[in-house]
Scaffold this motif. Structure first.
Motif, short mmCIF file in Angstrom:
data_model
loop_
_atom_site.label_atom_id
_atom_site.label_comp_id
_atom_site.label_asym_id
_atom_site.label_seq_id
_atom_site.Cartn_x
_atom_site.Cartn_y
_atom_site.Cartn_z
N PRO A 769 0.83 -1.21 0.00
CA PRO A 769 0.00 0.00 0.00
C PRO A 769 0.87 1.26 0.00
N GLU A 770 0.24 2.39 -0.29
CA GLU A 770 0.94 3.67 -0.19
C GLU A 770 1.36 3.92 1.26
N MET A 771 2.40 4.70 1.45
CA MET A 771 2.87 5.01 2.79
C MET A 771 1.76 5.60 3.63
N ARG A 772 0.94 6.49 3.03
CA ARG A 772 -0.15 7.13 3.78
C ARG A 772 -1.12 6.09 4.32
N THR A 773 -1.44 5.07 3.53
CA THR A 773 -2.36 4.02 3.99
C THR A 773 -1.79 3.28 5.19
N ILE A 774 -0.49 2.96 5.13
CA ILE A 774 0.14 2.26 6.25
C ILE A 774 0.14 3.15 7.49
N LEU A 775 0.41 4.43 7.32
CA LEU A 775 0.39 5.36 8.45
C LEU A 775 -1.01 5.43 9.06
N GLU A 776 -2.03 5.54 8.23
CA GLU A 776 -3.41 5.66 8.72
C GLU A 776 -3.85 4.40 9.46
N GLU A 777 -3.37 3.24 9.01
CA GLU A 777 -3.81 1.98 9.60
C GLU A 777 -3.07 1.63 10.89
N ASN A 778 -1.91 2.24 11.11
CA ASN A 778 -1.07 1.79 12.22
C ASN A 778 -0.64 2.89 13.20
N PHE A 779 -0.82 4.15 12.83
CA PHE A 779 -0.31 5.24 13.67
C PHE A 779 -1.36 6.34 13.80
N LEU A 780 -1.06 7.31 14.67
CA LEU A 780 -1.97 8.44 14.89
C LEU A 780 -1.30 9.75 14.47
N LYS A 781 -2.14 10.76 14.13
CA LYS A 781 -1.60 12.05 13.67
C LYS A 781 -2.07 13.15 14.63
N ASN A 782 -1.13 14.05 15.01
CA ASN A 782 -1.49 15.16 15.89
C ASN A 782 -1.94 16.37 15.08
N GLU A 783 -2.25 17.48 15.81
CA GLU A 783 -2.78 18.66 15.14
C GLU A 783 -1.76 19.33 14.24
N LYS A 784 -0.49 19.03 14.42
CA LYS A 784 0.57 19.61 13.58
C LYS A 784 0.80 18.77 12.31
N GLY A 785 0.01 17.72 12.15
CA GLY A 785 0.19 16.85 10.98
C GLY A 785 1.34 15.86 11.13
N GLN A 786 1.79 15.69 12.39
CA GLN A 786 2.89 14.76 12.65
C GLN A 786 2.34 13.40 13.09
N TRP A 787 2.93 12.36 12.53
CA TRP A 787 2.51 11.00 12.89
C TRP A 787 3.31 10.54 14.11
N TYR A 788 2.62 9.80 15.03
CA TYR A 788 3.29 9.34 16.24
C TYR A 788 2.74 7.96 16.63
N LEU A 789 3.46 7.30 17.56
CA LEU A 789 3.04 5.97 18.00
C LEU A 789 1.81 6.06 18.88
N PRO A 790 0.82 5.23 18.65
CA PRO A 790 -0.36 5.24 19.53
C PRO A 790 -0.05 4.58 20.87
N ASP A 791 -0.81 4.92 21.90
CA ASP A 791 -0.65 4.21 23.17
C ASP A 791 -1.29 2.83 23.02
N PRO A 792 -1.02 1.90 23.95
CA PRO A 792 -1.49 0.52 23.79
C PRO A 792 -2.99 0.40 23.52
N GLU A 793 -3.80 1.21 24.21
CA GLU A 793 -5.26 1.11 24.03
C GLU A 793 -5.65 1.50 22.61
N ASN A 794 -5.12 2.63 22.14
CA ASN A 794 -5.42 3.08 20.78
C ASN A 794 -4.84 2.12 19.74
N GLU A 795 -3.69 1.56 20.06
CA GLU A 795 -3.05 0.63 19.12
C GLU A 795 -3.93 -0.60 18.91
#
Length: 877
Positions: A769-795
């Motif tokens: 898949p495109e990088m964006r798809t992998i990011l959307e499926e596995n990580f979270l994005k903050n208000e600055k548009g930065q992707w970060y690791l989700p906490d265990p519950e969100n993961e």
């Protein structure tokens, strides 16, 4: 086991006045047992008398060895005596695998005494045996080859000072307890008569003085009777002893038809190197070897009683010695007269005349007219070998005597290539093939045997005990359940080496040949695919699992650059019931073991450490297998079997088996191979890991282990993060995870790195898949548009959503797979993984097989999880 006094020999409770009487008694016993033994898988092809004559029972039988369990009973009794003497412990356990770096050269007498297609130097094996066993333990190798596991077991009692010093130094450097030196007993099984014959000679003691006297007598007789065949004229009129004669192919000029002697026209006379282009000596036309036709000659074959057409080879150079000085010359008139005289001789002694079997490798020389065993020798070499064979016949030391000469079955053949850039012209066949080169070296007995004999004396002088050897399939071992303390084995490598075909020349002289039905190989002629190879290997590892004691270890050394073959081996090991605890790759340039992170990165030898779960764990697991307690018991048990700390130089290194990705793969394998439903998804598994265990540097430890890890890491605080070779979507997720653990990043930050590390590295047929798809499926994005690791519950929530999307994609793949005559050219592997897992849970095995048969074969064979599900499903459809 076997005690020898001045006047008597005791073997298995029976007394004999001499080794000859011991051998004669057990040969007759073996004769009585042959009718039953012939019913066993892997029984070799040969006449009863030839099998009996080759055997030295009860230690070595050229068929399945029927005395193995009798010896084991004696050895178990001996263990109690060793415990009383304080030489071994009754409660000895090995908690974690031998994971230290291993670097071992090949320059030792055992390694060099006899050539073979593959060998592991015995000092390397000694490290594993010393780690996993104690004196008196029983070591088994079901793919024993030339018997280096047996040599290593025996040498644990009698190591050279150099080997002992180096191993003790390595153990101390790696914080491993000092090795407990002492003899281990070895049982060596092998399908090939050629390999087992070599193994027997490496693993049986001998009266060296008697052997030396007999060898000297034979060689003196050879010199007296055949020495005239190896003399040539020197320039001063004296005679020189021939060391070797160079023979050359002859080609035909495609323009004028002139004969082109390859040696004369295609070699640089100053450097000795081959020329890519060369001229016809008559018309000066420029040629390349591959574009030319070979000259042929008609020869009357007395054996076949027919005229055959063979590629023409002519003598072009003679290397000889006069007064201990070497000279070279072109053959003169007398040399040609000598060769003509030799060609007219009718050989009185026996030699093999078999047609080479059909095979992927064995028929490569048919077009050149070399179709039968006797075609692979010049007449002079055939006379020499047949005469040597006749001298060995009837001698009590026959097998030991023929061991010296038998290795020259290859060295004296047309397979022995000539190279002017190499000092020695001995045993220069192209390994792993039956290739006949355009320049050959026909060596003399003086040149061939002189140095080899001295090396062989060193080997025989260091052999103090007998190990047990038999010829049989590893898929049907005549051993009792749970009787082996440790297994070290080096199995065949898929389609790398066609053992039975390459061994045919050796086995023709032994008169006993490999039964190829059970040969673990990928071979078109035998109609064995990668799946057939995997099935045979699974049966073999199941037998090894059966005979190994619970709680004990197996080490598998494996060499193949194919990810598919590697996954096949790994699946076979796990299907048998073993749990893999460590995988290391041998970097041949650096001489050290490094963690293998992905099967597609396999480009070196592998050392796989695995264990048979203890009885205590199995009983606990059976009670809780349908609850969460069951799979967390497995994880705890598995973590207890993994290395706690590994260092490279002054740095702590990642232990890949402790990563959540590999731990989850091992959990899936453990449940699937036992026919149980997979009890948890990846998201909840990772959440549970963090709740129950302690994480350090991306690795998980029990509460007891983490203290040791912290202490040892403090001593070598630099940390080498696992480098990830991105070859599939799962690797890409972990690669992104490593980046985002350090700092949050935007897509703009990540994209150039993604293009460099990920794009273009994917396997053919894998839809990434495109990088964006992998990011959307596995990580979270903050208000600055930065992707970060989700906490265990969100993961865990993301994992659920991702699984739903993947199953939808799998439904599309499934629909396509059920269309008639459809081949799916590309598929998302993560969708296949999710779909195969769901089908397995639903017992929809037909869909797994249907989809598996339609997707690109490399996707299936190079993915451990897909292959496991497919393998299980195939057996249930």
């Amino acid at each position: 086991m076997n005690s020898q006094g001045q006047d008597k020999i005791i073997v298995l409770g029976k007394e004999f006045p001499s080794e000859e009487e011991r051998r004669a008694y057990f040969r007759e016993e073996l004769r009585k047992k042959l009718p039953e033994l012939k019913k066993m898988e892997g029984f070799p092809i040969g006449e009863d008398e030839d099998i009996l004559n080759l055997s030295d029972p009860p230690y070595y039988t050229a068929c399945p060895n029927p005395w193995l369990n009798d010896f084991i009973a004696e050895w178990e009794s001996e263990k109690k005596e060793l415990e009383k003497k304080g030489l071994r412990k009754a409660d000895f356990e090995v908690a974690e695998p031998y994971a230290a770096d291993v670097s071992e050269g090949k320059n030792n007498p055992f390694y060099n005494a006899h050539s073979y297609h593959t060998k592991v130097p015995h000092p390397a094996i000694m490290r594993y045996i010393l780690h996993y066993t104690q004196p008196g333990d029983i070591v088994f190798d079901g793919f024993a080859g030339t018997g280096m596991t047996g040599v290593a077991s025996s040498q644990c009692q009698n190591p050279t000072d150099e080997v002992k010093y180096q191993i003790e130094k390595d153990f101390k450097t790696s914080s491993i307890s000092n090795p407990n030196w002492g003899r281990r007993h070895a049982i060596l099984g092998e399908l090939s008569p050629a390999a087992s014959f070599i193994s027997y000679n490496y693993n049986s003691k001998i009266n060296l003085n008697e052997y030396q006297a007999t060898i000297e007598k034979i060689l003196s007789k050879i010199d007296l009777e055949l020495g005239w065949m190896y003399v040539t004229n020197h320039s001063d009129g004296t005679k020189g002893k021939i060391n070797f004669t160079v023979w050359s192919d002859v080609f035909l000029c495609s323009y004028c038809g002139e004969e082109i002697v390859f040696f004369e026209e295609a070699t640089d006379k100053e450097t000795g190197k081959l020329l890519e282009e060369f001229k016809c000596p008559k018309c000066n036309a420029i040629h390349k070897k591959r574009n030319l036709e070979k000259a042929k000659v008609s020869i009357y074959d007395r054996i076949l009683d027919q005229v055959i057409l063979q590629s023409k080879k002519v003598p072009v150079l003679i290397n000889y010695t006069v007064n201990e000085k070497r000279f070279e010359k072109k053959p003169d008139k007398d040399d040609f007269l000598l060769l003509n005289k030799i060609s007219d001789i009718q050989i009185d002694f026996w030699f093999p005349t078999y047609r080479l079997p059909d095979g992927d490798e064995s028929r490569r020389n048919d077009d050149d007219g070399f179709t039968h065993t006797h075609h692979f020798y010049n007449k002079r070499s055939l006379i020499l070998l047949s005469t040597l064979y006749s001298y060995c016949e009837g001698d009590p030391l026959k097998s030991k005597l023929w061991f010296l000469f038998e290795q020259w079955v290859i060295g004296l053949s047309l397979l022995n290539r000539y190279s002017p850039t190499h000092y020695s012209q001995n045993n220069r066949n192209l390994s792993g093939t039956l290739y006949i080169g355009s320049q050959l070296a026909e060596v003399s007995p003086y040149y061939a045997f002189e140095k080899k004999i001295k090396n062989l004396y060193k080997v025989f002088n260091s052999i103090k005990e007998n190990n047990l050897i038999g010829i049989q399939s590893a898929s049907n071992l005549q051993l009792n359940d749970s009787c082996i303390d440790y297994i070290f084995t080096d199995p065949p490598f898929g389609s790398n080496i066609m053992y039975s075909e390459l061994n045919f020349l050796w086995e023709s002289w032994l008169k006993v040949k490999t039964n190829i039905k059970e040969e673990a190989i990928e071979n078109k002629t035998q109609k064995k695919t990668i799946f057939d190879y995997q099935a045979i290997m699974t049966d073999c590892f199941k037998e090894m699992f059966r005979v190994l004691k619970p709680g004990k270890w197996m080490t598998v050394e494996f060499s193949n650059t194919s990810a598919a073959v590697w996954n096949g081996i790994q699946t076979a090991i796990q299907r048998a019931g073993f749990v893999i605890a460590n995988v290391a790759g041998l970097d041949k340039q650096q001489g050290s073991f490094k963690a293998v992170t992905t099967p597609t990165a396999v480009k070196q030898d592998l050392v796989i450490s695995c264990y048979k779960p203890s009885i205590e764990f199995e009983n606990e697991f059976i009670q809780h297998k349908n609850s969460a307690l069951g799979f967390w018991e497995f994880v705890t048990e598995h973590l207890d079997h993994l290395p706690i700390h590994m260092a490279s130089g002054n740095s702590t290194t990642t232990i890949i088996e402790r990563s959540p990705k590999i731990l989850f793969d091992r959990l899936i394998a453990f449940y699937v191979q036992r026919g149980l439903p997979v009890p948890i998804d990846a998201g909840k598994f990772q959440q549970g890991l963090r709740e129950r265990f302690i994480e350090r540097d991306g690795m998980f430890f029990t509460h007891e282990q983490v203290q040791e890890y912290d202490r040892k890491k403090a001593e070598v605080p630099n940390f080498i993060q696992m480098s990830i070779f991105v070859g599939n979507e799962q690797d890409a997720i972990y690669w992104l995870r490593n980046l985002l653990e350090k700092a949050s990043k935007t897509e703009q930050d990540l994209h150039p790195l993604w293009m460099k590390e990920v794009a273009g590295n994917m396997r053919k047929g894998d839809s990434l898949p495109e990088m964006r798809t992998i990011l959307e499926e596995n990580f979270l994005k903050n208000e600055k548009g930065q992707w970060y690791l989700p906490d265990p519950e969100n993961e865990a929530d993301l994992e659920k959503l991702r699984t739903k999307r993947l199953l939808k994609q799998f439904d599309l793949i499934k629909t396509e797979a059920y269309k008639p005559k459809t081949k799916i050219k590309e598929a998302r592997v993560e969708a296949l993984r999710a779909g195969f897992k769901q089908c397995y849970q639903d017992k929809d095995f037909q869909t797994i097989v249907q989809v598996g048969d339609r997707i690109p074969n490399n996707l299936l064979m190079e993915d451990e999880v897909l292959l496991q599900f497919y393998d299980i499903a195939s057996s249930r459809v």
